[in-house]
Design an enzyme around this catalytic site. Structure first.
Site, PDB file in Angstrom:
ATOM      1  N   ILE A  12      88.265  14.239  -5.364  1.00 16.23           N
ATOM      2  CA  ILE A  12      87.808  15.370  -6.189  1.00 16.23           C
ATOM      3  C   ILE A  12      86.963  14.921  -7.372  1.00 16.23           C
ATOM      4  CG2 ILE A  12      89.746  16.834  -5.528  1.00 16.23           C
ATOM      5  CD1 ILE A  12      91.069  16.035  -8.185  1.00 16.23           C
ATOM      6  N   HIS A  62      53.184   5.338  14.120  1.00 17.47           N
ATOM      7  CA  HIS A  62      53.772   6.080  15.244  1.00 17.47           C
ATOM      8  C   HIS A  62      54.245   5.089  16.314  1.00 17.47           C
ATOM      9  CE1 HIS A  62      54.269   9.168  18.340  1.00 17.47           C
ATOM     10  NE2 HIS A  62      53.589   8.375  19.159  1.00 17.47           N
ATOM     11  N   ASP A 119      78.847   5.211 -15.229  1.00 19.10           N
ATOM     12  CA  ASP A 119      79.825   6.281 -15.019  1.00 19.10           C
ATOM     13  C   ASP A 119      80.606   6.621 -16.281  1.00 19.10           C
ATOM     14  OD1 ASP A 119      78.968   5.975 -12.449  1.00 19.10           O
ATOM     15  OD2 ASP A 119      80.933   5.550 -11.585  1.00 19.10           O
ATOM     16  N   LYS A 160      80.378   1.490   3.157  1.00 20.32           N
ATOM     17  CA  LYS A 160      79.239   1.424   4.081  1.00 20.32           C
ATOM     18  C   LYS A 160      79.495   0.444   5.220  1.00 20.32           C
ATOM     19  CE  LYS A 160      77.704   4.161   1.077  1.00 20.32           C
ATOM     20  NZ  LYS A 160      78.745   4.778   0.218  1.00 20.32           N
TER      21      LYS A 160
END
Length: 472
Positions: free
Chosen positions: A272, A451, A313, A53
């Protein structure tokens, strides 16, 4: 180490160090073992999310400066100092890593042990230092959080010089003039976005029919349309071989049409996917069950060996595929820590895990895609709103892309929100809260947004589900 710890965590990535801190916050005595000589932080901090990043942000700044005249800025001789860029990346990583070790661990009275951790039994971890010295940690519980590493294939032999992974590309000394990226998931696309915008000739090869294949199909197509301005993208293409030649690599590809093509570049990045890191853990001497190389756990992150948990993981949960994301590992680490401290266990709803790809334009999502929602039998209604219809995206000079809301008709519940466009990876947090609270489309539409902002696109995407968007 004679005193027994309540929890010993092997691995100090975003799962391990976060879980360790939560355990310490709840009064447990905690040790963390880390073998990486670079220090704490794991793949995410040392060679993944954070350094990537840092490079992506520089690519964003560089792109804006090159288009400076549009903003009324005349910047002469804009270029990339690659040495300075990589130095900044390293400084960020080092500072954050030291912050974990020197501040967070000390603040929470966590013992940090450097070396290879090996499970001797559920109550003992043997740590071997870089100098060969050994020590034992007596512990009541063990949490495995060793993460993952880049995968390869026999026809893509990694040599670390010309055919490289995400580990090596983050240590380059010079910027490549050409790059072939094999794999168009988040990792491959992010690096392609970096070097493509820096001016390298980038080719992306993806075996599946579209890039970012886990994203909503419309989002993938929109992202590819914009990314193709900075790179060549071959989808439905099969990489046959990669051979190192003088000053580069030759890649043989079979395209979607069946044409055989020969491509040459200075470097080939193999992106991959990633596989689990279990080497050196000593799990073969335990009852921990392995599954295709991963550690199998139940939905409470318990292995088949009482006292040993695993997260991140490294795992499959009840045999199901598991998202390899830093924030998923952190959430799992926290839940294990809280469970061990006697707190109620709060299961993770994996349908509500956000995904983020930090290319330009950014891609982010949470919840079910339109296709998955229909597959599960929902009566689906969809709303889309383009960023280009709003003032703020025009002001910041990035007005491509859209936000897509996937809802169900009967109860108006939001099932998923998907976006491609400026700051999508930040905007997705509102969507995460919406799904966590089981929000309806109407509730988002009636929530007043300031906004001019990018977030107005969320409100109007919800309005567009029923054809009521003001600026559509």
């Amino acid at each position: 180490m004679s005193n027994e710890f309540d929890l010993t965590v092997i691995g100090s990535g975003p799962g391990g160090y976060v879980g360790a801190i939560r355990a310490a916050q709840l009064g447990l005595k905690v040790a963390v073992v880390e073998r990486d000589p670079k220090g704490a932080g794991g793949t995410c901090l040392q060679r993944g999310c954070i350094p990537t990043k840092a490079l992506l942000h520089t690519a964003d700044v560089y792109e804006d400066l090159r288009n400076g005249r549009e903003f009324g800025i005349v910047a002469e001789n804009v270029g990339v100092d690659f040495t300075a860029l990589m130095s900044r990346k390293s400084r960020i990583v080092t500072r954050l890593s030291k912050g974990i070790e020197s501040y967070l661990f000390k603040k929470n009275k966590i013992t940090f042990v450097k070396g290879q951790g090996r499970v001797e039994n559920p109550r003992s971890v043997l740590v071997t230092g870089a100098d060969g010295s050994a020590s034992r940690i007596a512990t009541k519980n063990i949490m495995l959080a060793t993460g993952s590493k880049p995968r390869s294939l026999p026809n893509l032999p990694i040599d670390g010089q010309r055919i490289i992974t995400s580990d090596e590309i983050l240590e380059l000394k010079e910027m490549p003039k050409s790059l072939i990226v094999i794999g168009a998931g988040a990792v491959g696309i992010e690096f392609a976005s970096i070097f493509g915008r820096f001016g390298a000739a980038v080719t992306v090869i993806e075996m599946l029919p579209r890039i970012l294949p886990i994203e909503d199909e419309e989002v993938s197509k929109e992202a590819e349309k914009h990314l193709a301005k900075h790179m060549t993208i071959l989808t439905g293409a099969r990489t046959e071989s990669a051979t190192v030649i003088q000053n580069g690599v030759q890649v043989e590809v079979t395209t979607a049409s069946g044409e055989r093509r020969s491509l040459v570049a200075e470097l080939v990045l193999v992106a991959i996917g990633r596989g689990p890191v279990t080497d050196g853990l000593g799990l073969e001497a335990t009852r921990v069950r392995m599954e295709r190389g991963y550690v199998r756990v139940n939905n409470r992150y318990e292995t088949d060996e009482p006292g040993i948990h695993a997260i991140g993981d490294l795992i499959t949960v009840d045999g199901k595929p598991h998202a390899q994301l830093a924030h998923v590992a952190s959430a799992e680490g926290i839940r294990v820590a809280e469970k061990l401290a006697g707190k109620p266990f709060d299961p993770i709803d994996y349908d509500r895990i956000p995904g983020a790809t930090y290319c330009q334009p950014e891609v982010a999502s949470v919840g079910l895609t339109e296709a998955e929602a229909r597959k599960r039998g929902y009566d689906v209604v969809v709303g889309k709103f383009p960023f280009g219809n709003l003032a703020k995206p025009r002001i910041v000079g990035h007005d491509g892309g859209f936000i897509k809301v996937v809802s169900e008709k009967k109860y108006d519940q939001v099932l998923g929100i998907h976006m491609v466009g400026p700051h999508a990876t930040d905007l997705i947090s509102e969507a995460c809260v919406a799904l966590q609270l089981e929000t309806t489309t109407e509730e988002i539409a009636k929530t007043i947004h300031p906004h001019p902002t990018l977030g107005e696109a969320m409100m109007q995407a919800a309005e567009s589900v029923y054809g009521m968007a003001i600026d559509a």
